[in-house]
Design a protein around this motif. Structure first.
Motif, PDB file in Angstrom:
ATOM      1  N   ARG A 194     -10.499  90.259 -90.002  1.00 16.48           N
ATOM      2  CA  ARG A 194     -11.180  90.401 -91.102  1.00 16.48           C
ATOM      3  C   ARG A 194     -12.350  89.463 -91.204  1.00 16.48           C
ATOM      4  N   THR A 219     -10.770  86.008 -89.623  1.00 12.96           N
ATOM      5  CA  THR A 219      -9.564  85.798 -89.563  1.00 12.96           C
ATOM      6  C   THR A 219      -8.876  87.062 -88.970  1.00 12.96           C
ATOM      7  N   ASP A 239      -5.946  89.229 -88.340  1.00 14.60           N
ATOM      8  CA  ASP A 239      -4.679  89.420 -88.977  1.00 14.60           C
ATOM      9  C   ASP A 239      -3.653  90.203 -88.097  1.00 14.60           C
ATOM     10  N   TYR A 274      -8.230  84.556 -95.897  1.00 14.19           N
ATOM     11  CA  TYR A 274      -7.103  85.526 -95.410  1.00 14.19           C
ATOM     12  C   TYR A 274      -6.280  84.739 -94.764  1.00 14.19           C
ATOM     13  N   GLU A 275      -4.850  85.190 -94.661  1.00 16.83           N
ATOM     14  CA  GLU A 275      -3.770  84.543 -93.802  1.00 16.83           C
ATOM     15  C   GLU A 275      -4.146  85.028 -92.554  1.00 16.83           C
TER      16      GLU A 275
END
Length: 577
Positions: free
Chosen positions: A315, A306, A308, A320-321
């Motif tokens: 990540r 992911t 960020d 995760y967002e």
């Protein structure tokens, strides 16, 4: 009679099974002899269930339907050949066997070519003929039966398409000596709604002619991607790594690179096909989808990282967002699955038993099978066969008077005999302040080579493509795309190491461009700049010169020793007989 749970590979007919099927049979016995099936915990290493239709049925089909006249006619289009083949009848004895196969499968089928010349030890025939995929249609055996028969005829027809004829000519083969066996194989993967695809497709080689230190050529190389393997075959943005160093992936070494250099699309099989009509373009029934579609299918949770945006970091992991990128980090870096170990193992065993470097194709589906195992299916093995493999460059045999450039840090492999042009930046006049003009000038020279479909040797001080103009000339790849050999030369008081920028490496490996690093001022390599300066130029200014020779230069790159030489026009490397 033998297509049941105990046999992974069976045959119909009595004659040859062709190169691809021979490779599959070899893999099947390699797996059994070395007990690979359950060697890796939780993973079944195997080949997909396969049936081979022998070349005797091809002969029967061609003769019964009197197809040779139209098939061998150079003036007939691919479409007309395919139409004639689709109207023709398959041998009656094949129909019952096809129906048996269909009644025993519950997954799509791939109908692949397996010609006598494919995957031979001396000729690179891989990927010349068509492969068709037939969806699984639950409860409608008749529809699948018609589709499989059409696909077999489509594979037969592809051996007479214009590209196949041209390739035959280029490899000095006679087309009417070619015979086609057909491999009918279960497609590894999972169905998501009306599409079907595996989690990972890949190719790997036991030798890598573009190793990035500390990797060595014999450590091998692999490329993996989400979805059907056509994505990799078509040169898509696959993830490249060495099976011996899976944690080192340059493409994801920074968030910026990962955003740019990871896979954006993938191929899947369309499952809700009403009518299957083969076309000379065998990808017509495949879906090219955005990776976001696989995200909706929940198919990438084990292979994605992911990004960020707020913290500009990547990540490892899915939960995760942020934007999902296909990095395969959990598998390669965190070794949640021993895929790199399996690849390394199979490459080593294959090279050992074949006695030469090998290439494999494989597919992995992360949806466990009935036994609760993840399936790692091997699809193909072939020797890496080309004249290039026989390069054995001995520096002691190079006469320095004949050499223009000698490098001990060369990447690539093979002998190039068709380049007459050199474009070089004069090291004595190199001025970083004038880099912008130099970049534009090299770009316009490269454009002319693109128009003429010719290659050239490009030599320059410092780093090609460096983002720091004081370390070299900040060209973009399209501005040097026709260079067949790129040479980076150190200049006085400024030594350079081989470039390890990923864009650079992606392009070098994709386009098989040779690459030398030399630092002649510290006796690391040799560069006869006086010879170049004394030649008449097609174009020159204070910074750049373009020279064209009447005779081609001979370029030899020994990928195993990482040595390379450019010989002056008319000079040849005299190797021992």
């Amino acid at each position: 009679e033998t297509f049941d749970e105990y046999f992974t590979i069976s045959r119909i007919g009595d004659s040859s099974i062709g190169g691809k099927a021979r490779g599959l049979a070899f893999l099947d016995s390699l797996i059994k002899r070395n007990h690979l099936y359950d060697h890796f915990k939780g993973i079944a290493v195997t080949i997909p269930k396969t049936v081979v239709v022998g070349t005797d049925l091809f002969d029967e089909f061609m003769e019964q339907n009197q197809l040779y006249n139209i098939a061998l006619d150079d003036k007939v289009s691919d479409e007309v050949i395919l139409e004639a083949f689709l109207k023709a009848k398959l041998p009656e004895r094949l129909n019952e066997d096809i129906m048996t196969i269909i009644s025993l499968v519950d997954k799509p089928l791939a109908i692949r070519s397996s010609s006598l010349l494919e995957d031979s030890h001396y000729q690179p025939f891989a990927g010349i003929y068509n492969t068709y995929m037939v969806p699984f249609i639950k409860g409608d055996y008749k529809k699948m039966f018609r589709m499989v028969r059409k696909a077999i005829k489509g594979v037969y027809a592809s051996s007479f398409y214009a590209d196949s004829k041209a390739y035959m000519q280029a490899t000095s083969n006679v087309i009417d000596e070619e015979k086609m066996a057909v491999v009918i194989q279960i497609v590894t993967g999972t169905q998501y709604g009306d599409r079907y695809y595996p989690t990972i497709s890949g190719v790997a080689r036991s030798i890598d002619y573009y190793p990035i230190p500390p990797e060595k050529p014999e450590d091998g190389t692999a490329s993996i991607a989400l979805g059907l393997g056509k994505y990799i075959v078509d040169g898509g943005l696959a993830l490249r790594f060495s099976p011996k160093h899976p944690e080192r992936v340059i493409q994801i070494s920074s968030p910026e690179l990962a955003l740019k250099e990871t896979q954006k699309h993938f191929f899947a099989l369309k499952m809700d096909m009403d009518v299957f009509s083969p076309s000379p373009d065998d990808s017509k029934d495949l879906l090219k989808l955005s990776v976001r579609e696989a995200e909706k299918d929940n198919a990438i949770s084990k292979i994605a990282s992911t990004y960020d945006l707020h913290n500009n970091i990547l990540r490892d992991g899915y939960n995760y967002e942020g934007k999902k990128l296909l990095t395969f980090s959990n598998i390669l870096k965190h070794k949640t699955l021993p895929i790199a170990d399996i690849i390394q193992n199979v490459l080593q065993l294959g090279e050992q038993e074949m006695g030469k470097p090998v290439e494999i194709e494989f597919v992995v589906d992360l949806t466990p099978n009935e036994e609760g195992k993840i399936v790692f299916d091997l699809l193909q093995i072939r020797p890496i066969a080309s004249i290039a493999d026989s390069v054995n460059l001995k520096k002691s045999k190079i006469n320095e008077k004949d050499a223009l450039i000698i490098s001990d840090a060369a990447l690539g492999n093979g002998i190039i005999n068709d380049i007459n042009d050199i474009v070089y930046v004069r090291p004595q006049n190199f001025d970083a302040a004038k880099n912008k003009e130099t970049v534009n000038l090299i770009g316009s020279i490269n454009e002319k080579f693109t128009e003429e479909s010719k290659n050239y040797i490009l030599i320059g001080p410092g780093r090609w493509g460096s983002s720091d103009p004081w370390l070299g000339i900040p060209v973009k790849w399209p501005q040097i795309s026709n260079a067949g050999l790129i040479i980076e030369s150190g200049i006085d008081k400024y030594r350079i190491d081989p470039s390890q920028g990923t864009h650079f490496f992606q392009n070098l490996t994709s386009f098989r461009v040779g690459y030398f690093t030399i630092n002649p001022f510290i006796n690391d390599g040799f560069y006869d700049i006086e010879f170049l300066d004394s030649q008449k130029a097609v174009f020159e200014n204070e910074t750049v010169r373009h020279i064209r020779f009447n005779k081609p230069l001979q370029i030899i790159i020994d990928g195993k020793k990482n040595t390379g030489v450019v010989l002056k026009p008319g000079c040849k490397y005299k190797k021992n007989k």
